[in-house]
Design an enzyme around this catalytic site. Sequence first.
Site, short mmCIF file in Angstrom:
data_model
loop_
_atom_site.label_atom_id
_atom_site.label_comp_id
_atom_site.label_asym_id
_atom_site.label_seq_id
_atom_site.Cartn_x
_atom_site.Cartn_y
_atom_site.Cartn_z
N ASP B 137 -7.71 -1.04 -15.50
CA ASP B 137 -8.94 -1.55 -16.10
C ASP B 137 -8.81 -1.47 -17.61
O ASP B 137 -7.80 -0.99 -18.13
CB ASP B 137 -10.17 -0.81 -15.55
N ASP B 311 -11.62 -2.72 -5.68
CA ASP B 311 -11.15 -1.34 -5.85
C ASP B 311 -12.36 -0.44 -5.75
O ASP B 311 -13.48 -0.86 -6.07
CB ASP B 311 -10.53 -1.13 -7.24
N CYS B 349 -7.78 4.98 15.91
CA CYS B 349 -7.11 4.95 14.61
C CYS B 349 -5.69 5.50 14.74
O CYS B 349 -5.45 6.49 15.41
CB CYS B 349 -7.91 5.77 13.61
N CYS B 351 -3.81 6.53 12.13
CA CYS B 351 -3.39 7.31 10.97
C CYS B 351 -2.94 8.70 11.41
O CYS B 351 -3.33 9.17 12.48
CB CYS B 351 -4.51 7.39 9.93
N CYS B 354 -5.74 11.10 12.53
CA CYS B 354 -6.31 10.87 13.86
C CYS B 354 -5.31 11.09 14.97
O CYS B 354 -5.67 11.49 16.08
CB CYS B 354 -6.90 9.46 13.95
N HIS B 380 -6.99 9.45 6.05
CA HIS B 380 -7.70 8.66 7.06
C HIS B 380 -8.53 7.54 6.40
O HIS B 380 -8.49 6.39 6.84
CB HIS B 380 -8.62 9.53 7.92
#
Lengths: 420, 420
Positions: B137, B311, B349, B351, B354, B380
């Site tokens: 930014d 974002d 999930c 990930c 999980c 996660h």
Amino acid sequence: MCPDKNARPNETAYNIVKSSQLEFLLSISVSDLGMRHWLGYEADMTKRISFFIAGTEGRARTGVISTPRGDIRTPAFMPVGTAATVKAMLPENVRATGADILLGNTYHLMLRPTAERIDRLGGLHKFMNWQAPILTDSGGFQVMSLASLRKMSEEGVRFKSHIDGSAHHLTPERSMEIQRLLGSDIVMAFDECTPFPADEATARASMELSMRWAQRSRDAFGDRPGHALFGIQQGSIYRDQRQESAEKLREIGFDGYAVGGLAVGEGQEQMFSVLDYAPEMLPAEKPRYLMGVGKPDDIVGAVERGIDMMDCVLPSRSGRTGQAFTRRGVVNIKNARHQDDPRPLDEECECPTCREYSRAYLHHVFRTGEIIASMLMTWHNLHYYQELMAGLRQAIVEGRLANFVADFHETRAEGDIEPL
Amino acid sequence: MCPDKNARPNETAYNIVKSSQLEFLLSISVSDLGMRHWLGYEADMTKRISFFIAGTEGRARTGVISTPRGDIRTPAFMPVGTAATVKAMLPENVRATGADILLGNTYHLMLRPTAERIDRLGGLHKFMNWQAPILTDSGGFQVMSLASLRKMSEEGVRFKSHIDGSAHHLTPERSMEIQRLLGSDIVMAFDECTPFPADEATARASMELSMRWAQRSRDAFGDRPGHALFGIQQGSIYRDQRQESAEKLREIGFDGYAVGGLAVGEGQEQMFSVLDYAPEMLPAEKPRYLMGVGKPDDIVGAVERGIDMMDCVLPSRSGRTGQAFTRRGVVNIKNARHQDDPRPLDEECECPTCREYSRAYLHHVFRTGEIIASMLMTWHNLHYYQELMAGLRQAIVEGRLANFVADFHETRAEGDIEPL
């Protein structure tokens, strides 16, 4: 320099180690072999825990403790996973540093989330996602250092939790129960860690209490194939008491033996002078564990004196406070000298922190209070400790421990690399 | 339900996308293809950044922004790496969640460790060990929200650092210089984020200042192959001002366009009503970026309205405060209902959190203040966000966005699974 004859590998001991175990013993990091217990491996908990000595040099030994959940290369350093986590690390990354076994703290876990809850959830291994062996302490040491309103009796210790003030009663029987509920692979007998300094009479009374508790621990533990119970030698700095304690423990009979009551403020010199005789009083064919040790040079000295296992919070705690252990001593990453330094903590270190991050980056994230600072510094420190253990093991097998130790001290004495 | 004709993939657009890019676009996680820019890949910084639209449905689009440091699948969610780290995550794990690009904060980095230092150390990518693209930014927004003693003028903003009180002067030219020193792949024009609410005159004055700064940013940026400069549309909630701003930006000419001045407290309804017209005022053939957004349903609504990039700190910040995003809404892991729950945050999930940890474990480590709680919860959440983006991309390519969005809202409305 050629090591002397006595320092060569013990050929007889080699013969009792399977070739796969020798390969495992000599692997620096966790090989495929070492990971077989991790990924999809179902532990056969009927298998007895055994200890093979693969080589000796002087009083030092190297070998493998074989457990249903995987082999433990000795001398072994156990990272500490106090509250079911090695702080700032994922367990698979702790494993990848070369750790074959973790230590869990009974005192912390019995208070939060409680042993009963961990049992309901399938045990500590599953709970914290660590499939390799776990050793748990008995809780006694931390009751004395952390809990409030402690009241000792022959039966055990009553105390109030430092978290919520709740009342608890820890006895040898309750400690065995908790460690069973946690699913610990190596269970420690409940003892009183004799404070230092202690006069002879105080030390004796404490040691004798611990020996009575050792018998009660043994009785309460029973026969649990796949699990081991270790006794703990006490006796402070008094050789006759250490001898008496060792004899009592042998008489009871344990799967391994710890040297207790050290690393409690007595200093390295005094610790080493006890280690010059205490380990050899314990059965040579069983693992010897020095509790709560230590700094890298403590570890080297303990291994030279016949110790097979150690644990300490130092690599992880120091990581979180900005101290990195390197071959050339301690690096304090907070120091402004690092802020423009593009070099890693240690050019020769193969850990992810050293391969991928500069001192400048570590300095920046430490100073800004970023969590990644704890993650990367801890990873490096655990890697350093495990690499040190691997070096010690290999040196003992190859009969060059004396040279290894001389190099270790020489490189440290050089101090950190010059600032740029 | 068959999607309507207009919602089918745009066949012409398909043709300009190379098959490898389409494969990349449709990959849920980071494939070998996606990792090629990561491991040992040397970026050819003479290559121009380009944008291909692979499919559209209604106002929504999906495509690939092609940069020398790797492709960015759009709609893209950019995790925020404020101080050269996505908090509590190793960069390779952020990458593994499916993130193709990170956002870095100019304001934070210019103060600590400073842009000049990062430049000397080889740029932000090398410094933080993130080899894929980085968007930075302009610093303007955070000067207004974090710095003290701000003084605005036509030239720029003078302020004092919130860290050490040091004086700084941020101008369009200085912002371009800092972002160049950081080595940012996508540079944002320096603007004033118009506060909300703002009356028409205030909004206009602010927008006009931002447009003059946009021109100065463009002039200062120059021609830098391999790097892109994005302009930022302002105009608050006033349609004519948004139009005027868009026209001015087009006239100056940018490589991409952000919709600025939203997600500043106006609420989702008002944000969506601006997004119903503002993105379409910007060139269709360039990426459109909605800054600082947002919650999962904000993201879905923004994508439906033609946004390509977003974002937000939400997935990482919420992770650290115990909030997990799941298909069925937000799970507050602090809640006692989880303390004995052996189930993962989300059964479906994929990930690591999980797959390997129970709600009971996450509850325990969060309550005990362990760093691993932030690590696992953040992982996660970032995975959830990237999976959502992958789902949106695939739905658009396959012409079933409307169904996807309906399912998204329906599953969320069901709420969390019942307590055990």
